[in-house]
Scaffold this motif. Sequence first.
Motif, PDB file in Angstrom:
ATOM      1  N   ASN A 158      -9.456   8.180  -2.568  1.00  0.00           N
ATOM      2  CA  ASN A 158      -8.953   8.988  -1.482  1.00  0.00           C
ATOM      3  C   ASN A 158      -7.834   7.921  -0.382  1.00  0.00           C
ATOM      4  N   SER A 159      -7.926   7.072  -0.755  1.00  0.00           N
ATOM      5  CA  SER A 159      -7.106   5.941  -0.118  1.00  0.00           C
ATOM      6  C   SER A 159      -5.779   6.228   0.556  1.00  0.00           C
ATOM      7  N   PRO A 160      -4.949   6.462   1.149  1.00  0.00           N
ATOM      8  CA  PRO A 160      -3.770   6.310   0.853  1.00  0.00           C
ATOM      9  C   PRO A 160      -2.551   4.823   0.501  1.00  0.00           C
ATOM     10  N   SER A 161      -3.433   4.234   0.134  1.00  0.00           N
ATOM     11  CA  SER A 161      -2.817   3.249  -0.580  1.00  0.00           C
ATOM     12  C   SER A 161      -2.664   3.553  -2.152  1.00  0.00           C
ATOM     13  N   TRP A 205      -1.791  -3.168  -8.984  1.00  0.00           N
ATOM     14  CA  TRP A 205      -1.194  -3.428  -7.227  1.00  0.00           C
ATOM     15  C   TRP A 205       0.567  -3.705  -8.099  1.00  0.00           C
ATOM     16  N   GLU A 215       0.760  -1.283   0.192  1.00  0.00           N
ATOM     17  CA  GLU A 215      -0.066  -0.071  -0.414  1.00  0.00           C
ATOM     18  C   GLU A 215       0.737   1.091   0.237  1.00  0.00           C
ATOM     19  N   VAL A 232      -2.081   0.360  -6.730  1.00  0.00           N
ATOM     20  CA  VAL A 232      -1.882   0.465  -5.364  1.00  0.00           C
ATOM     21  C   VAL A 232      -0.387   0.063  -4.733  1.00  0.00           C
ATOM     22  N   ARG A 233      -0.229   0.407  -3.497  1.00  0.00           N
ATOM     23  CA  ARG A 233       0.691  -0.009  -3.300  1.00  0.00           C
ATOM     24  C   ARG A 233       0.290  -1.457  -1.884  1.00  0.00           C
ATOM     25  N   THR A 234       0.390  -2.399  -2.691  1.00  0.00           N
ATOM     26  CA  THR A 234      -0.121  -4.277  -1.815  1.00  0.00           C
ATOM     27  C   THR A 234       1.021  -4.659  -2.562  1.00  0.00           C
ATOM     28  N   PRO A 286       2.860   5.395  -0.548  1.00  0.00           N
ATOM     29  CA  PRO A 286       3.483   6.702  -0.264  1.00  0.00           C
ATOM     30  C   PRO A 286       2.038   7.707  -0.701  1.00  0.00           C
TER      31      PRO A 286
END
Lengths: 398, 198
Positions: A68-71, A121, A26, A103-105, A27
């Motif tokens: 709006n996700s920080p991910s 991802w 998930e 997406v940071r994952t 910057p």
Amino acid sequence: MARLETRGRLAAAMAMLALAQPAAAEPPAVPPTPAPAATAEYQLYQPQDADERGLWMTVDEAERSLRNSPSVIRDPALNAYVRGVLCKTVGADRCRNVRLYIVRTPQFNATMAPNGMMEVWSGLLLRTQNEAQLAAVLGHEYTHFEKRHTVKLFRDIKAKTDAASFLSLIPYAGIAGLAMVSSVFGFSRDMEREADTGGLAKMADAGYDTREAATVWERLREEMDATAVARNTKSRKDKNGGLFATHPPSAERVENLRAAAAANPGVAGANDAEAYRHALAPLWPAFVDDQLKLNDFGASEYLLTSLASAGWTPALLYARGELYRRRALPGDLEKAVGFYGEAVAAGGTMPELWRGRGMALQKLGQADAGRADLREYLRRAPSAPDKPMIAMLAGEGS
Amino acid sequence: MRKLHISIAAATLLGLSATPAMAGWKVVPHGMATAVAKSTLRVTPGEDWNQSSVRPVKQSEVWTLDGDSLNQLYFVSGLAAGGTLLRDSNKKSRPLPKMNGAMQLADIPEFFESSWRLGLNTSLFEMGAIEPTKLDGHDAVRFAYQYTVQGEMLTRKGIAVGTVVKGQLYLINFVAPSTYYFDRDRSKAQAIFDSARL
């Protein structure tokens, strides 16, 4: 994962179609690249009936959260690049249907929701080796979207269940639960084949080497083998459960993609590996770091080795040193010291090289050499957050 | 729908331990030395806390003031080699790292971070300051961190103190939302760290 299972097949079906992944998620601050407005020549696709409109509303809600996700990785250059590959693959007009979220994952996955929300991802970007492979995945996902697969799936499930029950689940069918997708796809193999075929055709039209599509899945299979070897377990590459329920990286799939590539080769050798490397290079350290912390030695070693196919850079040697130092099985610390040393010899200047080597040397009983390295780390990173701890280990007091 | 609430609580240990939602709670009175995690570790809280009946791992115990997802203390006492910091509930696909008998103080934050990333299924985890400290006179490490769980907007902050004694790990961790609760309660957590007797 309990939450994912509880959402049920229906909610999962509504969420999105995903490209599954091996092993196991998930910057933050600039919105993702927006889809340009429709032009007079090309109308954006719109939902056609009540079922589809309902499905879109649900996913629109999920997208509001994701937006709006920080991910979500906001890096403008990376977003522009991935979007560029998508548009090249599916065509500029179709591309307007898609809003892209990176997406940071750290797992391998990409998803496409029926309203045009696409997730890619970071774990996927770490695993695909070139632009053609990324195009294969993006083309595959776009085909799911274009063929309205989610809607078909949704109707299929709705026909078998109580409509009231799905209504209660709608608010929870958000993006977060990617693994929930797994419970749904027992009957979507045909859709998968269609997405594979459609994706490959788009690759060919865009002028990529279509052999790379099979390579994506071959590599996933190899990675799963590597995980299993390191864990001394059986490889899960031919398992049909879990996330692979409908996106199995099966030998059959690889064969089908190979045959399809032979029939429609695209442009042999056109994989744009250099452009891909250039675009991803600034993000790799963060993605590699996420991977290293997954406690999956085999897969991490496999990925590092493949990233190093063009040569071991200081950053990759550092990562390998970290991997071995953290595992710390007999012999690992010596190897880690070697990798850190090679990185320094190759011109590596990141302070953490000395930190890692110093810690490994201390564990190997080479206290003086270890302290010297830790002092060098502190000299190079005077404001490091772990300075007080390392200073103690270095015998400097704090 | 009850289980859905577990998902909401998944940002904290009780949620990720995949235990029933109906944890039992009992009051830990202030001002009294209290043994935690059925071990020799004793702490003296400065206010009343609530102890959960749910133990993510055998050597652990969970306390809260206002609710598990608002402020949480997590004690691990005497974790031996081979043990995991959290319940290894997904060990086939995402096994947690195991305690290593040769673990040193500087390894504790790394062990913690990897365990938390896997347990919470997030990459949005950032380690902050790492510094030497004492835990009941033993050399120990104190570290600060923050994380966000995928699918959530809320950032949580934490502080922890850990040490290894005779090859076994002792750790006290405090985590709370960065909004309001962390700043309000961190000094209470620190006082509990300071009161610990192994």
